[in-house]
Design an enzyme around this catalytic site. Structure first.
Site, PDB file in Angstrom:
ATOM      1  N   ASP A  93       0.815  -1.222   0.000  1.00 50.93           N
ATOM      2  CA  ASP A  93       0.000   0.000   0.000  1.00 50.93           C
ATOM      3  C   ASP A  93       0.846   1.268   0.000  1.00 50.93           C
ATOM      4  O   ASP A  93       0.438   2.309   0.528  1.00 50.93           O
ATOM      5  CB  ASP A  93      -0.963   0.024   1.205  1.00 50.93           C
ATOM      6  CG  ASP A  93      -1.849  -1.202   1.222  1.00 50.93           C
ATOM      7  OD1 ASP A  93      -2.212  -1.676   0.140  1.00 50.93           O
ATOM      8  OD2 ASP A  93      -2.167  -1.679   2.322  1.00 50.93           O
ATOM      9  N   LYS A 135       1.882   2.083  -5.116  1.00 48.64           N
ATOM     10  CA  LYS A 135       2.437   1.526  -6.366  1.00 48.64           C
ATOM     11  C   LYS A 135       1.529   1.833  -7.556  1.00 48.64           C
ATOM     12  O   LYS A 135       1.992   2.197  -8.636  1.00 48.64           O
ATOM     13  CB  LYS A 135       2.601   0.003  -6.244  1.00 48.64           C
ATOM     14  CG  LYS A 135       3.597  -0.414  -5.187  1.00 48.64           C
ATOM     15  CD  LYS A 135       3.589  -1.909  -4.966  1.00 48.64           C
ATOM     16  CE  LYS A 135       2.323  -2.445  -4.375  1.00 48.64           C
ATOM     17  NZ  LYS A 135       2.022  -1.994  -3.005  1.00 48.64           N
ATOM     18  N   GLY A 136       0.188   1.655  -7.334  1.00 52.90           N
ATOM     19  CA  GLY A 136      -0.761   1.909  -8.422  1.00 52.90           C
ATOM     20  C   GLY A 136      -0.636   3.341  -8.908  1.00 52.90           C
ATOM     21  O   GLY A 136      -0.610   3.618 -10.104  1.00 52.90           O
ATOM     22  N   GLY A 179      -4.532  -4.255  -3.824  1.00 53.59           N
ATOM     23  CA  GLY A 179      -5.540  -3.229  -4.112  1.00 53.59           C
ATOM     24  C   GLY A 179      -4.800  -1.950  -4.461  1.00 53.59           C
ATOM     25  O   GLY A 179      -4.159  -1.368  -3.605  1.00 53.59           O
ATOM     26  N   HIS A 180      -4.816  -1.569  -5.710  1.00 52.82           N
ATOM     27  CA  HIS A 180      -4.023  -0.434  -6.189  1.00 52.82           C
ATOM     28  C   HIS A 180      -4.957   0.714  -6.579  1.00 52.82           C
ATOM     29  O   HIS A 180      -5.805   0.556  -7.454  1.00 52.82           O
ATOM     30  CB  HIS A 180      -3.156  -0.851  -7.384  1.00 52.82           C
ATOM     31  CG  HIS A 180      -2.129  -1.897  -7.018  1.00 52.82           C
ATOM     32  ND1 HIS A 180      -1.257  -2.443  -7.920  1.00 52.82           N
ATOM     33  CD2 HIS A 180      -1.844  -2.476  -5.822  1.00 52.82           C
ATOM     34  CE1 HIS A 180      -0.471  -3.309  -7.288  1.00 52.82           C
ATOM     35  NE2 HIS A 180      -0.819  -3.354  -6.018  1.00 52.82           N
ATOM     36  N   THR A 214      -5.740 -11.553   3.646  1.00 52.83           N
ATOM     37  CA  THR A 214      -6.870 -10.847   3.054  1.00 52.83           C
ATOM     38  C   THR A 214      -8.048 -11.795   2.821  1.00 52.83           C
ATOM     39  O   THR A 214      -9.132 -11.349   2.440  1.00 52.83           O
ATOM     40  CB  THR A 214      -6.470 -10.209   1.708  1.00 52.83           C
ATOM     41  OG1 THR A 214      -6.004 -11.257   0.853  1.00 52.83           O
ATOM     42  CG2 THR A 214      -5.379  -9.166   1.890  1.00 52.83           C
ATOM     43  N   ARG A 216       2.164 -28.685  -7.252  1.00 52.31           N
ATOM     44  CA  ARG A 216       1.862 -29.222  -8.601  1.00 52.31           C
ATOM     45  C   ARG A 216       0.446 -29.784  -8.689  1.00 52.31           C
ATOM     46  O   ARG A 216       0.179 -30.761  -9.368  1.00 52.31           O
ATOM     47  CB  ARG A 216       2.915 -30.282  -8.983  1.00 52.31           C
ATOM     48  CG  ARG A 216       4.292 -29.670  -9.109  1.00 52.31           C
ATOM     49  CD  ARG A 216       5.383 -30.664  -9.012  1.00 52.31           C
ATOM     50  NE  ARG A 216       5.461 -31.225  -7.680  1.00 52.31           N
ATOM     51  CZ  ARG A 216       6.446 -32.005  -7.268  1.00 52.31           C
ATOM     52  NH1 ARG A 216       7.421 -32.330  -8.089  1.00 52.31           N
ATOM     53  NH2 ARG A 216       6.456 -32.480  -6.052  1.00 52.31           N
ATOM     54  N   GLN A 252       1.939  -5.871  -3.338  1.00 48.85           N
ATOM     55  CA  GLN A 252       2.405  -6.008  -1.945  1.00 48.85           C
ATOM     56  C   GLN A 252       3.700  -5.226  -1.709  1.00 48.85           C
ATOM     57  O   GLN A 252       4.034  -4.342  -2.480  1.00 48.85           O
ATOM     58  CB  GLN A 252       2.634  -7.486  -1.578  1.00 48.85           C
ATOM     59  CG  GLN A 252       1.391  -8.240  -1.296  1.00 48.85           C
ATOM     60  CD  GLN A 252       1.029  -9.161  -2.406  1.00 48.85           C
ATOM     61  OE1 GLN A 252       1.849  -9.890  -2.901  1.00 48.85           O
ATOM     62  NE2 GLN A 252      -0.219  -9.131  -2.778  1.00 48.85           N
ATOM     63  N   ARG A 277      -9.732  -2.825   6.281  1.00 45.52           N
ATOM     64  CA  ARG A 277      -9.200  -2.853   7.657  1.00 45.52           C
ATOM     65  C   ARG A 277      -8.376  -1.595   7.915  1.00 45.52           C
ATOM     66  O   ARG A 277      -7.649  -1.126   7.029  1.00 45.52           O
ATOM     67  CB  ARG A 277      -8.269  -4.064   7.850  1.00 45.52           C
ATOM     68  CG  ARG A 277      -8.980  -5.396   7.833  1.00 45.52           C
ATOM     69  CD  ARG A 277      -8.011  -6.549   7.994  1.00 45.52           C
ATOM     70  NE  ARG A 277      -7.186  -6.764   6.802  1.00 45.52           N
ATOM     71  CZ  ARG A 277      -6.259  -7.711   6.699  1.00 45.52           C
ATOM     72  NH1 ARG A 277      -6.007  -8.520   7.708  1.00 45.52           N
ATOM     73  NH2 ARG A 277      -5.577  -7.858   5.580  1.00 45.52           N
ATOM     74  N   PRO A 278      -8.447  -1.036   9.159  1.00 46.38           N
ATOM     75  CA  PRO A 278      -7.568   0.098   9.463  1.00 46.38           C
ATOM     76  C   PRO A 278      -6.110  -0.353   9.370  1.00 46.38           C
ATOM     77  O   PRO A 278      -5.771  -1.439   9.825  1.00 46.38           O
ATOM     78  CB  PRO A 278      -7.920   0.479  10.906  1.00 46.38           C
ATOM     79  CG  PRO A 278      -8.888  -0.519  11.393  1.00 46.38           C
ATOM     80  CD  PRO A 278      -9.282  -1.444  10.279  1.00 46.38           C
ATOM     81  N   ARG A 279      -5.286   0.461   8.725  1.00 47.01           N
ATOM     82  CA  ARG A 279      -3.868   0.082   8.619  1.00 47.01           C
ATOM     83  C   ARG A 279      -3.142   0.482   9.892  1.00 47.01           C
ATOM     84  O   ARG A 279      -3.414   1.538  10.458  1.00 47.01           O
ATOM     85  CB  ARG A 279      -3.227   0.768   7.408  1.00 47.01           C
ATOM     86  CG  ARG A 279      -3.795   0.275   6.088  1.00 47.01           C
ATOM     87  CD  ARG A 279      -3.229   1.048   4.894  1.00 47.01           C
ATOM     88  NE  ARG A 279      -3.820   0.588   3.640  1.00 47.01           N
ATOM     89  CZ  ARG A 279      -4.006   1.362   2.573  1.00 47.01           C
ATOM     90  NH1 ARG A 279      -3.654   2.640   2.610  1.00 47.01           N
ATOM     91  NH2 ARG A 279      -4.555   0.875   1.487  1.00 47.01           N
ATOM     92  N   LEU A 285       4.059  12.334   0.900  1.00 46.98           N
ATOM     93  CA  LEU A 285       4.819  13.354   1.631  1.00 46.98           C
ATOM     94  C   LEU A 285       3.861  14.373   2.238  1.00 46.98           C
ATOM     95  O   LEU A 285       4.051  14.838   3.362  1.00 46.98           O
ATOM     96  CB  LEU A 285       5.794  14.064   0.678  1.00 46.98           C
ATOM     97  CG  LEU A 285       6.724  15.063   1.368  1.00 46.98           C
ATOM     98  CD1 LEU A 285       7.833  14.329   2.122  1.00 46.98           C
ATOM     99  CD2 LEU A 285       7.323  16.065   0.389  1.00 46.98           C
ATOM    100  N   GLY A 342       0.377  13.915  -3.455  1.00 44.55           N
ATOM    101  CA  GLY A 342      -1.078  13.797  -3.500  1.00 44.55           C
ATOM    102  C   GLY A 342      -1.444  12.585  -4.333  1.00 44.55           C
ATOM    103  O   GLY A 342      -0.600  12.036  -5.048  1.00 44.55           O
TER     104      GLY A 342
END
Ligand code: GDP
Ligand code: IMO
Ligand code: MG
Length: 434
Positions: free
Chosen positions: A13, A16-17, A40-41, A128, A142, A223, A309-311, A338, A421
């Site tokens: 989180d 990355k997205g 989730g991005h 998750t 396999r 991730q 979920r709250p991080r 930032l 942002g």
């Protein structure tokens, strides 16, 4: 032209997205190479706000090819739902390509994910619950089913039968739960296969051909590196094979490591984590609440994109981050959020750990040791000025510039990109990534 990997540097989180959406402007191909819909991005651009779980973040540009590589675990129902909701919003998904070697998340994977967490009790990972871990377990054992298997009944029926014969013994014997009824499963997954068939193609050829034509290729990680199966905070990690760190990128689309030229690591200006496991800089005070709820009124607080979920929140951990820079072979850091620090009167960075009275500067491998370390902090003055409209490094407040320079020193890697942002244009490009 380079193949560039974008990888999460912390516990996921990191944005990355958002970074892939920005960098994709110059790319021809954007490919997901690992994990599944545990990711989730979030992307905020002129088309709106989107949360993608499987479709690569390049999908909003009309001419990019977006690839789901062989390394991804695909839940067909989730993928078809995501394609449908993008189409409903007028996004063209015809440029999506899926590897026939990608793994398929089956109903028993979702069930076992939940049963296994219950069985672990207090030692639960905090997954998750999407079935991603059990799907990769079956890949390694396999016993997995791949996208290519969904295209023909002759291939699929025997694979489902033998997988279920085994899994039902596990479900009843190990977990004491009711067996899964196979009735209708084969027909349902064949139908998914028919709907996904137009997207299935040779991903390796597509990526390498674009590279050889001199076009940019972007490999989108999921991730964070500290959730990596080998290098992360084991056992509180994710089970993706290939790994979501940069080493998994080549494997996850079928190219060689020498084809990759650059690796960009995305780091938040502080730290978050969802799920259980050690987190040396975790905060439990009012600062954590302030950082978590920044932007909450716009639905942009620190709450999981996939699970809500709250991080968990903490200060930037430079010990863990430097380790991540090293094992990912990072060429550059992209520092996000930032602006979330804009109203902090002072900002802490963890520069070392204290363990039993000694100072250590490396991330311990053992969970029991990592749980005992205490962060050693350096405190920097905050800037108490909005940065969301800044687009040039020199226009950042001097305290923000000093913070970024200190991050570069501690991580031993240049900060080439700063995000101020969630929207595409809210970035300071210090050195163009490509
Ligand atoms: P990912 O999984 O790494 O793609 O990150 P997520 O999308 O799960 O979480 C990152 C969150 O931060 C999302 O809500 C983004 O819209 C948001 N975000 C990304 N970069 C910035 C930034 O520079 N500032 C702010 N305020 N939000 C950001
Ligand atoms: P993105 O790509 C944050 C975490 C889970 C849990 C652990 C194992 O959005 O950064 P799993 O379901 O993978 O077996 O859960 O990994 N986790 C993530 N945390 N962001 C993610 O993805 C994550 N994907 C998995 O919370 O702690
Ligand atoms: Mg996420």
């Amino acid at each position: 032209m380079p193949i560039v990997v974008v990888v999460g540097g912390q516990w996921g989180d990191e944005g990355k997205g958002r970074i892939v959406d920005l960098l994709a402007r110059k790319a021809r191909v954007v490919a997901r190479y690992s994990a599944g819909n545990n990711a989730g991005h979030t992307i905020v651009n002129e088309r709106g706000e989107f949360k993608l779980h499987l479709v690569p973040a390049g999908i909003f540009y009309p001419e990019k090819t977006c690839v789901i590589g062989n390394g991804v675990a695909v839940d067909p129902e989730v993928l078809l739902g995501e394609i449908g909701s993008l189409q409903d919003k007028g996004i063209d998904t015809s440029r999506l390509v899926i590897s026939d070697r990608a793994s398929v998340i089956m109903p028993w994977h979702r069930l076992i994910d939940q049963l296994d967490e219950q069985l672990r009790g207090d030692a639960a990972i905090g997954t998750t619950g999407k079935g991603v871990g059990p799907c990769f377990v079956d890949k390694v054992a396999r016993r997995g089913i791949r996208i290519g298997d969904l295209l023909r009944a002759d291939d699929l029926a025997p694979r489902i039968k033998s997988a279920l014969d085994y899994q039902n013994r596990v479900i009843t014997g190990v977990y004491g739960a009711e067996p899964i009824d196979a009735g209708g499963c084969c027909e349902r997954y064949l139908e998914y296969g028919q709907r996904l068939a137009p997207f299935v193609a040779d991903v390796q050829a597509l990526v390498l051909d674009a590279h050889r034509r001199g076009e940019y290729v972007l490999l989108e990680g999921a991730q964070g590196s500290l959730l990596d199966l080998d290098h992360g905070t084991y056992p509180y990690v994710t089970s993706s094979v290939p790994s979501s760190s940069s080493s998994g990128a080549a494997l996850g689309v079928g190219i060689g490591p020498t084809d990759i030229q650059r690796v960009v690591g995305v780091f938040k200006s502080y730290c978050t984590r969802v799920g259980n496991g050690p987190f040396p800089t975790e905060l439990f005070d009012e600062t954590a609440g302030r950082l978590r709820d920044h932007g909450k009124e716009y639905g942009r607080g620190e709450y999981g994109t996939t699970t809500g979920r709250p991080r968990r929140i903490g200060w930037l951990d430079a010990v863990a981050a430097r380790y991540s820079v090293r094992f990912n072979g990072l060429s550059a850091v992209a520092l996000t959020r930032l602006d979330v620090l804009d109203e902090m009167p002072s900002i802490k960075i963890c520069t070392a750990y204290e363990l039993d009275g000694e100072i250590i500067e490396a991330l311990p491998a053992r969970q029991s040791v990592l749980e005992r370390v205490r962060p050693v902090y350096e405190e920097l003055p905050g800037w108490m000025t909005p940065t969301t409209d800044v687009r040039n490094f020199d226009d950042l407040p001097p305290q923000a510039q000093a913070f970024i320079r200190r991050v570069e020193d501690l991580l031993e890697c240049p900060v080439d990109l700063i995000s101020v942002g969630p929207a595409r244009e809210q970035a300071v490009i210090v050195n163009p990534i490509f």
